[in-house]
Enzyme design. Structure first.
Site, short mmCIF file in Angstrom:
data_model
loop_
_atom_site.label_atom_id
_atom_site.label_comp_id
_atom_site.label_asym_id
_atom_site.label_seq_id
_atom_site.Cartn_x
_atom_site.Cartn_y
_atom_site.Cartn_z
N LYS A 155 64.10 -41.52 66.13
CA LYS A 155 64.50 -41.39 65.31
C LYS A 155 63.76 -41.19 64.46
O LYS A 155 62.32 -42.23 64.72
CB LYS A 155 65.56 -41.02 64.46
CG LYS A 155 66.97 -41.02 65.15
CD LYS A 155 66.93 -39.93 66.39
CE LYS A 155 68.18 -40.39 67.60
NZ LYS A 155 68.57 -39.21 68.44
C1 LIG Z 1 69.97 -39.47 68.46
C2 LIG Z 1 71.62 -38.21 68.37
C3 LIG Z 1 72.48 -38.70 68.18
C4 LIG Z 1 72.91 -39.69 68.51
O1 LIG Z 1 72.79 -41.34 67.59
P1 LIG Z 1 72.50 -42.16 67.60
O2 LIG Z 1 72.63 -42.81 66.58
O3 LIG Z 1 71.69 -42.52 69.01
O4 LIG Z 1 74.07 -42.75 67.68
C5 LIG Z 1 73.24 -37.56 67.74
N1 LIG Z 1 72.75 -36.18 67.79
C6 LIG Z 1 71.54 -36.19 69.02
C7 LIG Z 1 70.79 -34.39 68.20
C8 LIG Z 1 71.04 -36.69 68.78
O5 LIG Z 1 69.37 -36.89 69.14
#
Ligand SMILES: *Cc1c(COP(=O)(O)O)cnc(C)c1O
Length: 426
Positions: free
Chosen positions: A207
Site C-alpha cells: 500500500k
Molecule cells: C490490501 C487490501 C485489503 C487488505 O489489507 P491487509 O492489510 O492486507 O489485510 C483490503 N481491501 C483492499 C481493497 C486491499 O487492497
C-alpha cells in the site's frame, strides 16, 4: 521523433529503458532513519504494547491523533491490518448473520472475505468506466436484506461517493469505504474514507504508506467507534481510551464478545513516521502521474484512459489504460515488458467473485454458514453477473507510478509506451 517507425524491443529493437522501473512500494522505499529511530525509541523504552509498559511512548495514539487531524474525523483506531479494519468496521455498524453486503466486482479478495467472516453474504455490484462501484448499477442489487455497501477506490481513483451516499441514505443502508489501496485519495477536496459511516485503511507492504502490516478505521460516529474499539480489544473499552475520546461507557451494559486486532507500538512508531511522509510521497507521485498521462495523451491520440469522477483527487499511484481488446492488452503487456516498463492487469483480469471460495460460495464453516441463511431473495454467483467489470478488467492495463521516478524515467516511460501503442495500431 517518429516513434511509430522505431522497432520494438520485443522484435529486437533497443529497449526504451535499460533497466526495470523501481518496484511500486512507495512507503517502504521512503523508509529511513526516521522509522529506525522511532522503533528504537519503543524498544529502548521496553514498551511495545499500546496500553501499558514501563515507559509507554504512545505511538499508536499519536498516529490516531495525526490521522484524525489530517483527515478531519473525530475518531481513529489503529488495528493490525486492512482486513482487521474491515472486520472491525463491519462489526461496528452491526453487520451479521442474515445480512447481505454489497461488494464491488473489482476489488481485492479481502473486501469480500471480510464480509463472509463477519457472518454476512456478499452481493456483487458492477463498476463504471472508473472501475469503481457504479452508482447507477447499485439500485439493481439492493433489496431489504442488503444492510451495507463497501465502496473501494481501486488503485488511487476515488469512488463517486456523493452519488453512492445519496442512494445509501435514501434506503437507510450503511456505507464502509475500503481505502486500503488509496490512502489520501480525495473526491472534490474531501478525503475518501470520510464520506461513509466507517473508512478502513491498510498499511500492508503493497500500500501507499506501510509498516509491513497494519491498518486503521476512521469514523465520525461515537457509537461506531465504541463498537469498533470494543471488537478490536476483546470486547473491552479501556478507561484511558474512553477518556481520550470523551466517551463514557459501562462494561455491564456495553461489553461485547471481541477479538484481538490491537496495533502494536512498533507498528505505530513506523506509521507515525510514514504518515508524516504522505506529502513527500504523494506530491511527486501525482506530478509524475500527470506528466506520464499528458505525454501519452499527446503522443497516442487513440489511447483510452481509465475514467475518474475527479482527476484532481487521484492519488497517482497507478495509471490505468483501456486497451481496445483483451488480445491487444496481452500484446501490449508483453511488448512493454521488453521495453523494461512493467504493465499488468489487476487480479488476473477477473472480477473478485471469480476467486474459487467466492464463486462457489464456500465459507469453511459447518453447513456452509453464513451462506445457508434462508434469504428471501437468494444470492447466486453467475457468469455475466457484472458485465462491465467482466468486459473492462481483462483489457485494462496498469502502469505503476513511483514517487522516486526521475525526469529521465518519465521520458522513457512515455517514449516506450507510445512506441508500443502506435505499433499496435492504438
Ligand atoms: C490490501 C487490501 C485489503 C487488505 O489489507 P491487509 O492489510 O492486507 O489485510 C483490503 N481491501 C483492499 C481493497 C486491499 O487492497
Amino acid at each position: 521523433m517518429s516513434t511509430a517507425t522505431e522497432s520494438l524491443a520485443i522484435h529486437g529493437g533497443k529497449p526504451a529503458r535499460s533497466k526495470p522501473l523501481p518496484p511500486n512500494y512507495p512507503g517502504a522505499l521512503m523508509m529511513g532513519e526516521e522509522e529506525i529511530e522511532a522503533v528504537a525509541r519503543v524498544i529502548r523504552a521496553h514498551s511495545p504494547f499500546r496500553f501499558y509498559g514501563p515507559d509507554l511512548q504512545g505511538s499508536v495514539l499519536t498516529l490516531e491523533k495525526m490521522m484524525a487531524a489530517d483527515l478531519g474525523v473525530p475518531y481513529v483506531l489503529g488495528v493490525t491490518s486492512g482486513t482487521a479494519a474491515l472486520m472491525v468496521a463491519l462489526k461496528a455498524i452491526g453487520i451479521g448473520y442474515g445480512d447481505k453486503v454489497v461488494v464491488p466486482a473489482v476489488t481485492f479478495l479481502a473486501t469480500a472475505t471480510a464480509v463472509v467472516c463477519s457472518n454476512a453474504v456478499p452481493v456483487y455490484a458492477d463498476v463504471d468506466a472508473s472501475l469503481n462501484l457504479d452508482p447507477e448499477k447499485l439500485e439493481s442489487v439492493l433489496d431489504d436484506e442488503v444492510k451495507a455497501i463497501i465502496a473501494v477506490p481501486i488503485v488511487g481513483v476515488p469512488c463517486d461517493m456523493d452519488a453512492i451516499m445519496a442512494i445509501a441514505r435514501k434506503r437507510g443502508i450503511k456505507v464502509i469505504e475500503d481505502v486500503a489501496q488509496s490512502c489520501g485519495v480525495m473526491l472534490r477536496g474531501k478525503f475518501c474514507g470520510t464520506f461513509g459511516d466507517v473508512g478502513t485503511f491498510s498499511f500492508q507492504m503493497n500500500k501507499i504508506l506501510t509498516a509491513g502490516e497494519g491498518g486503521a478505521i476512521v469514523t465520525s460516529s461515537p457509537a461506531f467507534y465504541e463498537r469498533a474499539e470494543r471488537f478490536h480489544d476483546q470486547g473491552q473499552f479501556r478507561v484511558a481510551l474512553q477518556e481520550q475520546n470523551g466517551i463514557t461507557s459501562d462494561e455491564e451494559t456495553s461489553a461485547i464478545a471481541g477479538q484481538n486486532y490491537r496495533m502494536s507500538e512498533i507498528t505505530g512508531a513506523v506509521m507515525v513516521e510514514q504518515w508524516k511522509k504522505w506529502d513527500r510521497i504523494v506530491v511527486p507521485m501525482r506530478e509524475r502521474y500527470r506528466q506520464i498521462k499528458a505525454g501519452l495523451a499527446a503522443g497516442v491520440p487513440g489511447l483510452a484512459f481509465r475514467g475518474t469522477p475527479d482527476p484532481q483527487g487521484d492519488v497517482g499511484c497507478t495509471l490505468g489504460l483501456l486497451m481496445p481488446s483483451q488480445e491487444i492488452a496481452a500484446d501490449f503487456m508483453k511488448a512493454t515488458a521488453a521495453e523494461n516498463i512493467g504493465t499488468y492487469t489487476l487480479y488476473g483480469g477477473r472480477p473478485v467473485y471469480r476467486n474459487p471460495a467466492l464463486w462457489h460460495m464456500r465459507s469453511g464453516e459447518r453447513n456452509n454458514f453464513p451462506y445457508n441463511y434462508p434469504f428471501k431473495t437468494p444470492v447466486t454467483c453467475a457468469e455475466g453477473m457484472c458485465p462491465r467489470a467482466e468486459d473492462l478488467l481483462p483489457r485494462s492495463v496498469f502502469v505503476s507510478v513511483s514517487p522516486i521516478l526521475t525526469d529521465q524515467d518519465v521520458e522513457e516511460v512515455i517514449y516506450g509506451i507510445t512506441k508500443v501503442a502506435l505499433a499496435l495500431g492504438i
